[in-house]
Design an enzyme around this catalytic site. Sequence first.
Site, short mmCIF file in Angstrom:
data_model
loop_
_atom_site.label_atom_id
_atom_site.label_comp_id
_atom_site.label_asym_id
_atom_site.label_seq_id
_atom_site.Cartn_x
_atom_site.Cartn_y
_atom_site.Cartn_z
N ASP A 13 0.80 -1.23 0.00
CA ASP A 13 0.00 0.00 0.00
C ASP A 13 0.84 1.27 0.00
OD1 ASP A 13 -2.26 -1.62 0.09
OD2 ASP A 13 -2.27 -1.65 2.28
N LYS A 16 1.84 2.27 -5.01
CA LYS A 16 2.42 1.74 -6.25
C LYS A 16 1.52 2.04 -7.44
CE LYS A 16 2.38 -2.34 -4.36
NZ LYS A 16 2.00 -1.95 -2.99
N GLY A 40 -4.55 -4.17 -3.92
CA GLY A 40 -5.53 -3.11 -4.16
C GLY A 40 -4.75 -1.86 -4.51
N HIS A 41 -4.72 -1.51 -5.79
CA HIS A 41 -3.93 -0.37 -6.26
C HIS A 41 -4.86 0.74 -6.72
CE1 HIS A 41 -0.36 -3.29 -7.22
NE2 HIS A 41 -0.73 -3.31 -5.96
N GLN A 222 1.92 -6.01 -3.33
CA GLN A 222 2.39 -6.19 -1.94
C GLN A 222 3.66 -5.37 -1.72
OE1 GLN A 222 1.25 -9.33 -3.73
NE2 GLN A 222 -0.62 -8.43 -2.94
P1 GDP Z 1 -0.82 0.48 -3.50
O1 GDP Z 1 -1.42 -0.80 -3.05
O2 GDP Z 1 0.66 0.53 -3.25
O3 GDP Z 1 -1.12 0.82 -4.94
O4 GDP Z 1 -1.46 1.62 -2.61
P2 GDP Z 1 -3.03 1.77 -2.22
O5 GDP Z 1 -3.76 2.26 -3.42
O6 GDP Z 1 -3.53 0.56 -1.55
O7 GDP Z 1 -2.94 2.87 -1.09
C1 GDP Z 1 -2.45 4.15 -1.33
C2 GDP Z 1 -3.54 5.18 -0.99
O8 GDP Z 1 -2.96 6.46 -0.87
C3 GDP Z 1 -4.60 5.31 -2.07
O9 GDP Z 1 -5.83 5.59 -1.46
C4 GDP Z 1 -4.11 6.51 -2.88
O10 GDP Z 1 -5.15 7.18 -3.55
C5 GDP Z 1 -3.53 7.37 -1.80
N1 GDP Z 1 -2.38 8.21 -2.20
C6 GDP Z 1 -1.43 7.94 -3.12
N2 GDP Z 1 -0.47 8.88 -3.11
C7 GDP Z 1 -0.83 9.78 -2.16
C8 GDP Z 1 -0.22 10.95 -1.64
O11 GDP Z 1 0.85 11.38 -2.03
N3 GDP Z 1 -0.89 11.59 -0.64
C9 GDP Z 1 -2.07 11.17 -0.16
N4 GDP Z 1 -2.65 11.87 0.83
N5 GDP Z 1 -2.66 10.04 -0.59
C10 GDP Z 1 -2.05 9.35 -1.58
P1 IMO Z 2 -0.94 -4.08 -2.29
O1 IMO Z 2 -0.51 -4.63 -3.64
C1 IMO Z 2 -0.90 -4.57 2.03
C2 IMO Z 2 -0.88 -8.66 3.56
C3 IMO Z 2 -2.11 -9.13 4.30
C4 IMO Z 2 -1.48 -10.11 5.27
C5 IMO Z 2 -0.39 -10.76 4.43
C6 IMO Z 2 -0.80 -12.08 3.80
O2 IMO Z 2 -2.23 -3.36 -2.32
O3 IMO Z 2 0.18 -3.33 -1.66
P2 IMO Z 2 -2.35 -12.70 1.75
O4 IMO Z 2 -3.81 -12.43 1.52
O5 IMO Z 2 -1.46 -12.13 0.71
O6 IMO Z 2 -2.08 -14.15 2.01
O7 IMO Z 2 -2.03 -11.94 3.14
O8 IMO Z 2 -0.09 -9.83 3.41
N1 IMO Z 2 -1.14 -8.13 2.21
C7 IMO Z 2 -1.10 -6.84 1.89
N2 IMO Z 2 -0.91 -5.75 2.67
N3 IMO Z 2 -1.04 -4.43 0.70
C8 IMO Z 2 -1.22 -5.50 -0.10
O9 IMO Z 2 -1.23 -5.41 -1.44
C9 IMO Z 2 -1.29 -6.77 0.51
N4 IMO Z 2 -1.47 -8.02 0.03
C10 IMO Z 2 -1.37 -8.85 1.08
O10 IMO Z 2 -2.74 -8.06 4.96
O11 IMO Z 2 -0.83 -9.41 6.31
MG MG Z 3 -2.94 -1.51 -1.82
#
Ligand code: GDP
Ligand code: IMO
Ligand code: MG
Length: 422
Positions: A13, A16, A40-41, A222
């Site tokens: 998270d 990415k 979840g991106h 991840q």
């Molecule tokens: P990922 O799994 O690495 O793609 O990240 P996620 O999408 O799960 O979580 C990142 C969250 O931060 C999302 O809700 C984005 O919309 C938000 N986000 C991304 N960059 C920024 C930033 O620079 N500032 C803030 N406040 N939110 C951001």
């Molecule tokens: P993105 O791509 C954050 C964590 C789960 C748990 C562990 C194992 O959005 O960054 P799993 O379901 O993969 O067997 O769970 O890994 N986990 C993540 N945490 N971002 C993710 O993906 C994750 N995918 C799995 O919360 O701790």
């Molecule tokens: Mg994510």
Amino acid sequence: MAVRVVVGAQWGDEAKGKVVDLLSQNSRYVVRYAGGSNAGHTVCTNGKTYKFHLIPSGILHPHVTAVIADGVVVDLRALKAEMEALAEQGVEFSRLRVGLGAHLTLPYHRQLDELNEARLEGRIGTTRRGIGPTYADKAARIGLRVADLLDPERFAMLLHRVLEVRNRVLTRVYNAPPIDEAALRDEFLAHAEWLRPIVADVPAMLMDAVARGEPILLEGAQGTLLDLDYGTYPYVTSSHPVSAGACLGTGIAPNQLTEIWGVAKAYTTRVGEGPFPTELNNEIGDYIRNRGREYGTTTGRARRVGWLDLVALRYSARLNGFTALAVTLLDVLSGLPTLKVCTAYRYRGELREQFLADGFALAECEPIYTELPGWDADLSACRRRADLPRNAQAYLDFIEDYVQTPIKLISVGPNREQTILD
Ligand code: GDP
Ligand code: IMO
Ligand code: MG
């Protein structure tokens, strides 16, 4: 020409999705190489928010072929639902490809994941998307792959074979009802029909693209600290998010990688169980969680929040060979008078500057902090590093110096344009 990898540098998270969307502007292929629908991106652009689980975050660019490579585990129910939801937002899928060698996450994998997680002791806190059981079957050589699904007889034979074992486990070990073989077979053979036109020999396709010199972006899911081998085992996922996993997952040779981007939040978050030395269970943690909207993109769970762990980040940089860092969510830290960054651990009475990936040993580590002054200003309108408050610049300089990697992208808000690229 560039073959770039985008890797999560922490526990996932790290934003990415946002970084991949930005770097996709100069890419012909954007390729997911590991994980499955546990990811979840998020991409925010033109007033819309898109959430991707299996589909590469570069799909919004019309010149990009978006590829789900063989290293990914594919839940076809989840993929179909994701495509339907995104289609309602106007996303178009003629340029989506799925690898012949990708393993299928089948309903019994999700069921087993849920049954394992229902235990009180030893839970991992997974996303319950069936990821661990799918990769376990892959390693045990009883998995079913996309290629199998395209041959109905082969699929039926392999499914029958695996369900004989699975159903015994479900009924006798877990006291759960058995899987209805015929219903499952028919459902998935129906999936084969919409899948068939987008299936591809991904290693061959990408090797040709490399030979032609076309720019490729490999999208990690991840994060490094969740890697099966190099993360905080057993509190990890079951795949290889690290840069080496990009080669394994796509068939692109290591010597073809030209840039390795590490994405790190300006602080740290973690979802699920497992050690987290810099975790903040206090009002500062709540402040960061609220400002960063730190709730899971896939599961909606509140993310655990803590200070930036530079010991972990340097480990990540060395393990992945980062050539550049993207520091994200810097805007979230505005308003905190003092910021702490972890620059060492105390482990069994001794000072330690090396990360401990053993999940149990890391739980014994106490963080040693360096304090840096905070800043108050809203950063979301800054477009050059020099526009940032002096203390925010000093915070970034400190990270660069400790991790010995240049920061080439700074994110100051969720939207595509809220980015400093210099
Ligand atoms: P990922 O799994 O690495 O793609 O990240 P996620 O999408 O799960 O979580 C990142 C969250 O931060 C999302 O809700 C984005 O919309 C938000 N986000 C991304 N960059 C920024 C930033 O620079 N500032 C803030 N406040 N939110 C951001
Ligand atoms: P993105 O791509 C954050 C964590 C789960 C748990 C562990 C194992 O959005 O960054 P799993 O379901 O993969 O067997 O769970 O890994 N986990 C993540 N945490 N971002 C993710 O993906 C994750 N995918 C799995 O919360 O701790
Ligand atoms: Mg994510």
